[in-house]
Design a protein around this motif. Structure first.
Motif, mmCIF file in Angstrom:
data_model
loop_
_atom_site.group_PDB
_atom_site.id
_atom_site.type_symbol
_atom_site.label_atom_id
_atom_site.label_comp_id
_atom_site.label_asym_id
_atom_site.label_seq_id
_atom_site.Cartn_x
_atom_site.Cartn_y
_atom_site.Cartn_z
ATOM 1 N N GLU A 11 0.827 -1.202 0.000
ATOM 2 C CA GLU A 11 0.000 0.000 0.000
ATOM 3 C C GLU A 11 0.862 1.253 0.000
ATOM 4 N N GLU A 12 1.969 1.221 0.806
ATOM 5 C CA GLU A 12 2.868 2.362 0.870
ATOM 6 C C GLU A 12 3.524 2.612 -0.479
ATOM 7 N N VAL A 15 1.493 4.508 -3.102
ATOM 8 C CA VAL A 15 1.209 5.929 -2.959
ATOM 9 C C VAL A 15 2.033 6.720 -3.962
ATOM 10 N N ASN A 17 3.002 10.611 -5.053
ATOM 11 C CA ASN A 17 2.913 12.005 -4.640
ATOM 12 C C ASN A 17 2.467 12.897 -5.792
ATOM 13 N N ASP A 152 1.367 15.510 4.837
ATOM 14 C CA ASP A 152 0.188 14.660 4.972
ATOM 15 C C ASP A 152 -0.285 14.585 6.420
ATOM 16 N N LYS A 194 -2.195 11.585 2.247
ATOM 17 C CA LYS A 194 -1.034 10.706 2.409
ATOM 18 C C LYS A 194 0.018 10.988 1.345
ATOM 19 N N ALA A 196 3.947 9.544 -0.091
ATOM 20 C CA ALA A 196 4.930 8.464 -0.044
ATOM 21 C C ALA A 196 6.111 8.934 0.792
#
Length: 216
Positions: A11-12, A15, A17, A152, A194, A196
């Protein structure tokens, strides 16, 4: 330490930006009056930061530019409360082996009441800075107000990409040092859900915008 779940890691990595120009364009479109009004609104929340500071605190601030939220209200606040303001200096430690400026910032005291009156030099990267014989390391400050492009809801900060603040604050962050407090200062539209995060990124301890203060 427990291993990170695979789904959290994926999931990370997923991400993405937003481009920096998305935020810098919005900043530049603001009128001078709008910027000043929002700077004053943000300054009202500095009282909550004050509760965490010692008498005669040393505060790292910066010259706003590129349409950033004005930092003059922070300087005004320092003067009202007897705090000692310092401004960042790039390249005071010379150059690295590849010819680039050493990225560790040091901080010069300022005794002027207005940022506009401080004698400055323009760094080749476009940053304003004031040179002084008495430079402090970041660890000698109680707070550093950090510039940013976006931030974030977990305090992860996107800077301009130079890596100066992450390099400067990395050692104290990894050691668990309680100071300096790392406080972001920006418009509300620069806050996203959120971002990265890279291994070398140093998150903020708090964030001040015109709408309030947030602790992480």
């Amino acid at each position: 330490m427990h291993p990170e779940p695979k789904n959290a890691a994926s999931e990370e990595s997923a991400v993405s930006n937003p481009p920096r120009r998305h935020f810098t364009r919005q900043r530049r479109q603001l009128t001078g009056s709008a910027r000043r009004n929002m700077g004053q609104a943000a300054s009202l929340h500095l009282t909550k930061l004050q509760q965490r500071l010692p008498t005669n605190a040393r505060i790292g601030v910066y010259y706003d530019g590129f349409g950033e939220l004005p930092t003059q209200p922070i300087l005004d606040w320092c003067q009202r409360l007897g705090y000692l303001p310092y401004l960042p200096v790039v390249g005071s430690l010379g150059r690295t082996s590849n010819g680039s400026d050493d990225k560790h910032l040091r901080f010069a005291p300022t005794y002027h009441s207005k940022l506009l009156n401080i004698p400055i030099r323009i760094h080749r990267l476009g940053m304003k800075q004031n040179h002084h014989r008495r430079l402090l390391w970041a660890r000698e400050l109680d707070v550093i107000i950090c510039p940013l492009v976006a931030v974030d809801l977990n305090g992860n900060r996107m800077g301009m990409g130079g890596g100066f603040y992450d390099t400067t604050l990395g050692k104290s962050y990894r050691s668990g040092a309680k100071k300096p407090l790392k406080i972001g200062w920006c418009y509300d539209f620069q806050v996203v859900e959120k971002l990265a995060r890279q291994p070398w990124d140093v998150p903020l301890d708090g964030l001040i915008t015109p709408s309030g203060i947030r602790w992480f």
